[in-house]
Design a protein around this motif. Structure first.
Motif, PDB file in Angstrom:
ATOM      1  N   THR A 152       6.779  -8.814  12.274  1.00  0.00           N
ATOM      2  CA  THR A 152       5.626  -7.986  11.926  1.00  0.00           C
ATOM      3  C   THR A 152       6.003  -6.970  10.854  1.00  0.00           C
ATOM      4  N   LEU A 153       7.108  -6.311  11.057  1.00  0.00           N
ATOM      5  CA  LEU A 153       7.598  -5.317  10.105  1.00  0.00           C
ATOM      6  C   LEU A 153       7.810  -5.957   8.724  1.00  0.00           C
ATOM      7  N   LEU A 154       8.456  -7.114   8.700  1.00  0.00           N
ATOM      8  CA  LEU A 154       8.698  -7.815   7.442  1.00  0.00           C
ATOM      9  C   LEU A 154       7.385  -8.154   6.749  1.00  0.00           C
ATOM     10  N   ASN A 155       6.419  -8.659   7.492  1.00  0.00           N
ATOM     11  CA  ASN A 155       5.116  -9.008   6.907  1.00  0.00           C
ATOM     12  C   ASN A 155       4.371  -7.783   6.397  1.00  0.00           C
ATOM     13  N   GLU A 156       4.412  -6.708   7.149  1.00  0.00           N
ATOM     14  CA  GLU A 156       3.692  -5.485   6.771  1.00  0.00           C
ATOM     15  C   GLU A 156       4.298  -4.789   5.555  1.00  0.00           C
ATOM     16  N   LEU A 157       5.611  -4.905   5.390  1.00  0.00           N
ATOM     17  CA  LEU A 157       6.293  -4.196   4.300  1.00  0.00           C
ATOM     18  C   LEU A 157       6.643  -5.132   3.136  1.00  0.00           C
ATOM     19  N   LYS A 158       5.963  -6.272   3.083  1.00  0.00           N
ATOM     20  CA  LYS A 158       6.173  -7.233   2.001  1.00  0.00           C
ATOM     21  C   LYS A 158       5.872  -6.566   0.661  1.00  0.00           C
TER      22      LYS A 158
END
Length: 190
Positions: A152-158
């Motif tokens: 989730t973090l990776l997707n949100e901070l793309k």
């Protein structure tokens, strides 16, 4: 002030605060400063691959990112010692304990995304560093949840930092071995 002086000032402040709480790296006997220095190391390397990266700002955030969440440090104290921008960054990286657990991550990510990509980079570096061997008392469900939070973090901070996004994506893939029960954590067969 040069980067070395900023680093020393921030790590001394953070170490003093975390030692006062007797805080260790979870699941180990290592002092918490090991985690902080690992996050800072990720930032120092990422800066080399990141054009227009504000390293002075990011390295201070890396070293101070858990001081509001885990110690007696206050926003005003950080603002006085390191400046208002650093205090705002640390605050965004801090989960709001007044919120229900289910809302904490989304709230923190929303606040992080309102600030510069250096703050995003510190959050990515923090999770990269945390995706190590999990504490032995974590259940498979907890490990799976933690891995899903990383996704989730990776997707949100793309779009925040390509180098750290790639590193986090690799760590997420590697973390699967801790969930699946693979016992050989120190080397992998290809």
């Amino acid at each position: 002030m040069d980067i070395q002086s900023l680093y020393q000032r921030a790590i001394k402040f953070a170490t003093t605060k975390h030692v006062a709480e007797n805080q260790l790296v979870p699941g180990s006997n290592l002092p918490y400063v090991v985690h902080l220095s690992n996050v800072a190391m990720e930032i120092l390397v990422a800066a080399h691959y990141s054009p227009n990266f504000q390293l002075d700002y990011a390295v201070q955030l890396a070293l101070l990112h858990d001081t509001l969440e885990d110690t007696s440090a206050t926003f005003d104290e950080i603002a006085t010692e390191f400046g208002i921008e650093v205090a705002k960054g640390v605050s965004a990286l801090t989960k709001n304990d007044a919120l229900p657990k289910a809302e904490k991550m989304a709230d923190s990510l929303r606040r992080i995304k309102e600030l510069s990509t250096e703050v995003w980079a510190v959050k990515l570096a923090d999770r990269i560093t945390n995706l190590q061997v999990p504490p032995n008392y974590w259940s498979s469900a907890k490990k799976s949840e933690y891995r899903q939070e990383a996704i989730t973090l990776l997707n949100e901070l793309k779009g925040g930092n390509a180098y750290l996004e790639k590193r986090l994506n690799e760590k997420i893939a590697d973390y699967e071995k801790y969930i699946s029960g693979e016992t050989s954590f120190f080397f992998r067969q290809d």
